[in-house]
Enzyme design. Structure first.
Site, PDB file in Angstrom:
ATOM      1  N   CYS A 165       0.807  -1.221   0.000  1.00 57.45           N
ATOM      2  CA  CYS A 165       0.000   0.000   0.000  1.00 57.45           C
ATOM      3  C   CYS A 165       0.841   1.272   0.000  1.00 57.45           C
ATOM      4  CB  CYS A 165      -0.943  -0.005   1.202  1.00 57.45           C
ATOM      5  SG  CYS A 165      -2.011  -1.453   1.234  1.00 57.45           S
ATOM      6  N   HIS A 305      -2.161   7.785   6.815  1.00 55.81           N
ATOM      7  CA  HIS A 305      -2.484   6.502   6.170  1.00 55.81           C
ATOM      8  C   HIS A 305      -3.909   6.117   6.545  1.00 55.81           C
ATOM      9  CE1 HIS A 305      -1.704   2.773   4.183  1.00 55.81           C
ATOM     10  NE2 HIS A 305      -1.932   2.050   5.262  1.00 55.81           N
ATOM     11  N   LYS A 337      -9.001   8.568   3.118  1.00 55.46           N
ATOM     12  CA  LYS A 337      -9.516   7.218   2.852  1.00 55.46           C
ATOM     13  C   LYS A 337     -10.941   7.056   3.384  1.00 55.46           C
ATOM     14  CE  LYS A 337      -5.141   4.625   2.678  1.00 55.46           C
ATOM     15  NZ  LYS A 337      -4.175   5.674   3.039  1.00 55.46           N
ATOM     16  N   HIS A 342      -9.572   2.585   0.406  1.00 58.60           N
ATOM     17  CA  HIS A 342      -8.131   2.343   0.361  1.00 58.60           C
ATOM     18  C   HIS A 342      -7.757   1.855  -1.036  1.00 58.60           C
ATOM     19  CE1 HIS A 342      -4.144   1.498   1.298  1.00 58.60           C
ATOM     20  NE2 HIS A 342      -4.254   0.653   2.301  1.00 58.60           N
ATOM     21  N   PHE A 403       1.655  -3.561   3.941  1.00 61.95           N
ATOM     22  CA  PHE A 403       1.910  -4.887   4.507  1.00 61.95           C
ATOM     23  C   PHE A 403       3.374  -5.253   4.268  1.00 61.95           C
ATOM     24  CE2 PHE A 403      -2.735  -6.547   3.891  1.00 61.95           C
ATOM     25  CZ  PHE A 403      -3.105  -5.854   5.031  1.00 61.95           C
TER      26      PHE A 403
END
Length: 417
Positions: A165, A305, A337, A342, A403
């Site tokens: 991401c 984020h 977001k 996302h 991730f």
């Protein structure tokens, strides 16, 4: 070596809340949610039945259908956003040195739909090994940069970053670095993703990463709310034209802002969970401030984020408080977001665009869908809940994490004299 200055001279956006840059910005300012029931496939048997899809998109309006068939949607989205950014930048394409113009793109997954459909076709055909000759070129993430460079004839640096991401912020940071070091005059950068398909939704459902608020999709992405239950999957693309300052100045380019610096770090902790103390997040923001030559109190706005996950949201805010100290209470903080969902590898690109538009318009886009305060968050923080706020923004910081523990921050500012 004298480091070059890097500015942004063009923007393009294809998002769940608007298919053009102006429409995207209007969606952000008005607090529009892009979440709705999934239309790309029958999601009735899935735990999550909604997503933030790109809406009313017909690829034939933007490119020849024969060419489009050679591309996965993630690459189609890239081409559309880049075309808008190139036009917005008013680049004199015929006069550019093609060896000094490059493409550094980002995508976390690439052609997931293509992979899914080819495997489904193979298994339905009694395992007869017949595959589309464009299977591999449509699937691999780097073909997005390839298609862009072929269309515009850019022969400079050309690759795709894959950092989950954080991919498109990674791409922007690499593009900034290449120009800063004098390796290119212009780099098309940004990111695209198209993972709203059975494999994407099913895979994230299996990880228990997605919200399952099927009764109210439009309120499902709720960063920093006590009742957040996971992120909402989005898709789309964001494109930015990064240009060496003197090159842009000589051609009289419109300049949205300057890239001052960035940071990168790794949590080195877990494949999906954030570090419990936010160690990597603290470091990445500190590195970005250091490279930009800034103090924490110089920053006006942080686009987080902020995915709407229980652990991730809390950890990032605590890291911001650690890095900014008392100045954290003077910041505007928001997660866009909450509106776009996302976009995975494209998230950093559209969020950097949001920062630049906030700088240019003196408007902070909101964190929508706040209903219940989280007792674990300091109520003195201004998380820009539910409505956009007017504020002069000179410097903005954008965070994106992926991730694997990949962390990137980038700092954007008004053009300095």
């Amino acid at each position: 070596m004298t480091l070059k200055r890097v500015v942004v001279t063009g923007l393009g956006a294809l998002t769940p809340i608007g298919n053009t840059l102006p429409a995207y910005w209007e969606g952000l300012k008005s607090g529009t949610s892009g979440a709705a029931p999934i239309t790309h496939f029958d999601a009735s048997l899935f735990k999550t039945k909604f997503a933030c899809e790109v809406k009313n998109f017909e690829v034939g309006q933007f490119m020849d259908r024969k060419e489009a068939r050679k591309m996965d949607p993630f690459a189609q989205y890239a081409m559309v956003a880049v075309d808008e950014a190139i036009k917005d930048s008013n680049l004199p394409l015929a006069e550019l040195d093609p060896d000094r113009a490059g493409v550094i793109w980002g995508s976390g997954i690439g052609g997931l739909l293509t992979f899914q459909e080819e495997v489904k076709s193979y298994t339905k055909g009694n395992c007869n090994p017949r595959f589309n000759p464009f299977f591999i070129p449509k699937m691999i993430p780097d073909l997005s940069a390839g298609h862009i460079s072929i269309k515009y004839g850019f022969r400079g640096p050309n690759f795709v970053t894959v950092s989950a991401c954080a991919s498109s912020t990674n791409a922007l940071y690499d593009a900034f670095t290449f120009i800063r070091l004098g390796k290119a005059d212009i780099i098309v950068s940004g990111g695209s993703e198209a993972a709203v398909c059975e494999a994407g939704v099913g895979g994230f459902n299996a990880m228990k990463a997605l919200s399952e608020r099927n009764d109210s999709p439009e309120t499902a992405s709720r960063p920093y709310d006590q009742d957040r239950d996971g992120f909402v999957l989005g898709e789309g693309a964001g494109a930015l034209i990064l240009e060496e300052y003197e090159h842009a100045k000589r051609r009289g380019a419109k300049i949205y802002g300057e890239v001052l610096g960035g940071g990168m770090s790794a949590d080195a902790y877990h494949i999906t969970a954030p570090h419990p103390e936010g160690a990597g997040i603290i470091k990445v923001m500190q590195y970005a401030l250091e490279e930009a030559g800034l103090r924490p109190e110089d920053v006006d706005y942080v686009n987080t984020h902020g995915t709407s996950t229980p652990l991730g949201d809390l950890g990032e805010i605590k890291a911001i408080q650690k890095v900014f100290g008392e100045h954290a209470y003077k910041l505007n903080i928001s997660s866009t977001k909450s509106m776009t969902g996302h976009l995975l590898g494209a998230a950093g690109a559209i969020e950097s665009i949001a920062c630049l538009l906030a700088i240019n318009e003196s408007i902070i886009p909101p964190t929508i869908n706040h209903f219940t305060d989280d007792a674990g968050l300091d109520p003195r923080l201004n998380l820009t809940f539910n409505k956009a706020q007017k504020r002069e923004v000179n410097i903005a910081l954008s965070n994106t994490f992926g991730f694997g523990g990949h962390n990137f921050s980038i700092i954007l500012s008004k053009l300095k004299a």
